[in-house]
Design an enzyme around this catalytic site. Structure first.
Site, PDB file in Angstrom:
ATOM      1  N   LYS A  12     -23.882 -75.388 -97.775  1.00  0.00           N
ATOM      2  CA  LYS A  12     -24.738 -74.456 -97.064  1.00  0.00           C
ATOM      3  C   LYS A  12     -25.936 -74.022 -97.930  1.00  0.00           C
ATOM      4  O   LYS A  12     -26.962 -73.607 -97.404  1.00  0.00           O
ATOM      5  CB  LYS A  12     -23.946 -73.240 -96.611  1.00  0.00           C
ATOM      6  CG  LYS A  12     -22.710 -73.567 -95.764  1.00  0.00           C
ATOM      7  CD  LYS A  12     -22.997 -73.609 -94.302  1.00  0.00           C
ATOM      8  CE  LYS A  12     -21.788 -73.787 -93.384  1.00  0.00           C
ATOM      9  NZ  LYS A  12     -20.705 -74.673 -93.799  1.00  0.00           N
TER      10      LYS A  12
HETATM   11  C1  PLP Z   1     -20.031 -75.472 -93.012  1.00  0.00           C
HETATM   12  C2  PLP Z   1     -19.218 -76.506 -93.664  1.00  0.00           C
HETATM   13  C3  PLP Z   1     -18.876 -77.690 -92.993  1.00  0.00           C
HETATM   14  C4  PLP Z   1     -19.248 -77.941 -91.541  1.00  0.00           C
HETATM   15  O1  PLP Z   1     -20.626 -78.095 -91.348  1.00  0.00           O
HETATM   16  P1  PLP Z   1     -21.256 -77.882 -89.891  1.00  0.00           P
HETATM   17  O2  PLP Z   1     -22.708 -77.942 -90.100  1.00  0.00           O
HETATM   18  O3  PLP Z   1     -20.798 -76.522 -89.442  1.00  0.00           O
HETATM   19  O4  PLP Z   1     -20.723 -78.949 -89.019  1.00  0.00           O
HETATM   20  C5  PLP Z   1     -18.160 -78.642 -93.687  1.00  0.00           C
HETATM   21  N1  PLP Z   1     -17.764 -78.441 -94.967  1.00  0.00           N
HETATM   22  C6  PLP Z   1     -18.059 -77.309 -95.631  1.00  0.00           C
HETATM   23  C7  PLP Z   1     -17.577 -77.145 -97.028  1.00  0.00           C
HETATM   24  C8  PLP Z   1     -18.806 -76.311 -95.012  1.00  0.00           C
HETATM   25  O5  PLP Z   1     -19.104 -75.198 -95.683  1.00  0.00           O
END
Ligand code: PLP
Length: 498
Positions: free
Chosen positions: A112
């Site tokens: 993120k």
């Molecule tokens: C948010 C997240 C995901 C999923 O990503 P999306 O964009 O919500 O599909 C997968 N792995 C981790 C570690 C995340 O923080």
């Protein structure tokens, strides 16, 4: 210019879309035209560093941002102080195996950061372009990683305030500590009694509450979102698909123009949707492999065309994917139905009313030609972590392990031998209790010793603990608030207005 997926007809600039987060009709902003690139463009990327790659791609979507503004945005977001490698999003090649795109070298050790370091920068440039001096209050519902990454991105950014809601029992020990120790004068962190969907629904309800918005507007406060529904979140994610492809070409793993598949651990459908955009722009992506955990709504949708959230909600070892309503899917439906906002609105109202909808045949076929989907349960996820570590000496976190498994299934079922990049979304240290359990074959005696487990995992594997996680041991807890899911609106009003 940007449009809403639900038909709001007013043309919107990128800056306006980023400030608003969500369209006035409840839809999501999508670009009105898809910029196209060619092989020369990809070739030119190969010579650039990551911030320059980001600038080149984002400029295509942000005509209202000057080159100087974009320069400042990318260098603030992806500077050396923030990321532990200058490659920012390095591709690790495994001999005779898949490649891994590591998106977790930022300040919170998860993917993120890629978007949430940049969104506040884009937002502050966007705000400077408007003629009002309102303050922006960012509301975030988090299944773990978004919250911390947003707090880090927004802390002490001028004219912003941020409130993060996380599900009380839905995040790991390390994730909780990361959030409740957050520093900054403009930050609030609140535990909601419920699961991630409750928190996300609560935030959506607040955005739709016109009385609350009016009260806040009287005080010069506008609400916005840092969840992956904000265009400013999605856009930075398109960059790393290009960057990974350019790196694969440079390393000789793929000839320019030849397809590369990507396997993506998916929750809210933001990460993988960015891959779809990259493909629509002309990047040679083969299949997008959508990997889910036991909350496998998307697996069913991609194979059958039926989206059905009426099922038990599972808490899994990959909590950031514990999601039953994948918000960004609405954008995909918009594009695949040829921008048919009537259909998209219809499906979304069915989803709200009954928890289920079925797309038409044309959309269903388009979905299944672009995507392939599979899921794994926690036992399989732990086995994947263990076997991959033993066989390839590469340590996966539980989310990335779900993607690795889907990649293996995809290869077995389809026989497709095109190179594949597995999108690696978190440092294994962020989920050290599950990773240790996978490696040692037994649960930790005390799952609450979160931070000690970091040292255990480090001595077991010889891998370094990411600096941001190692620092948690000495940070005081600053946030204690808890609320019921029905109380989120009043809490926001109290926090922002007093
Ligand atoms: C948010 C997240 C995901 C999923 O990503 P999306 O964009 O919500 O599909 C997968 N792995 C981790 C570690 C995340 O923080």
């Amino acid at each position: 210019m940007y449009h809403s997926t639900r038909g709001w007809s007013q043309e919107t600039t990128a800056a306006q879309a980023i400030i608003a987060g969500i369209a006035p009709d409840g839809g999501l902003y999508v670009p009105a035209h898809m910029p196209k690139i060619d092989e020369l463009f990809i070739q030119s990327l190969a010579k650039l560093d990551y911030p320059e790659r980001a600038k080149a791609i984002m400029a295509l979507f942000l005509p209202d941002f000057t080159e100087l503004e974009l320069d400042a945005c990318v260098s603030n977001a992806y500077g050396a102080a923030k990321f532990s490698t200058t490659a920012i999003a390095p591709v690790k090649l495994i001999e005779e195996g898949p490649a891994l795109l590591e998106l977790w070298h930022g300040p919170t050790a998860a993917f993120k950061d890629m978007a949430l370091q940049l969104l506040p920068q884009l937002l502050s440039v966007a705000l400077a372009k408007t003629d009002h001096d309102d303050k922006i209050a960012i509301l975030v519902a988090t299944s773990g990683d978004t919250g911390k990454a947003a707090l880090e991105g927004f802390r002490d950014v001028k004219r912003t305030e941020i409130i993060v809601f996380y599900p009380l029992d839905g995040v790991s020990q390390v994730q909780r500590l990361q959030m409740v120790t957050q520093e900054g004068e403009n930050v609030s962190v609140v535990a909601v009694q419920g699961n991630f969907d409750d928190a996300q629904t609560g935030v959506k309800t607040i955005f739709a509450d016109s009385v609350l918005s009016a009260n806040l507007a009287d005080q010069g406060i506008r609400l916005s979102s840092a969840n992956s529904i904000n265009w400013g979140r999605l856009l930075p994610q398109i960059v790393y698909y290009f960057s990974a492809y350019a790196d694969m070409v440079q390393s000789g793993r793929v000839a320019i123009g030849k397809p590369v598949n990507f396997a993506v651990p998916t929750g809210n459908f933001g990460n993988i949707l960015a891959g779809y955009y990259a493909k629509q722009m002309g990047l040679p992506i083969g299949r997008l492999i959508c990997a889910s955990n036991q909350n496998n709504v998307l697996t069913e949708f991609i194979t059958s065309g039926v989206y059905d959230r009426n099922r038990p909600f599972h808490k899994t070892l990959s909590p950031s994917m514990d999601i039953l309503v994948s918000s960004n899917l609405e954008r995909l439906l918009y594009h695949l139905s040829g921008g048919n906002t009537v259909k998209v609105s219809g499906w979304q109202s069915e989803l709200n009313a009954t928890g289920r909808y079925q797309v038409d045949n044309a959309v269903r076929q388009a979905v299944s030609s672009l995507f392939w989907a599979d899921w794994s349960d926690d036992v399989t996820t732990k086995n994947t972590i263990k076997t991959v570590y033993e066989q390839w000496q590469y340590l996966l976190d539980p989310h990335t392990a779900v993607a690795w498994h889907a990649f293996e299934r995809y290869s077995q079922v389809t026989g497709d031998t095109n190179p594949c990049v597995i999108v690696s979304t978190a440092s294994p240290f962020k989920f050290c209790d599950s990773v240790l359990e996978a490696l040692e074959g037994k649960p930790q005696s005390d799952a609450n010793q979160g931070l000690e487990l970091l040292d255990r995992l480090s001595s077991l594997t010889g891998l370094p603990i990411p600096a941001a996680l190692a620092a948690l041991a000495n940070k005081p807890i600053r946030h204690y608030q808890t609320c019921q899911k029905g109380e989120m609106g009043s809490l926001v009003e109290r926090t922002l207005i007093g």
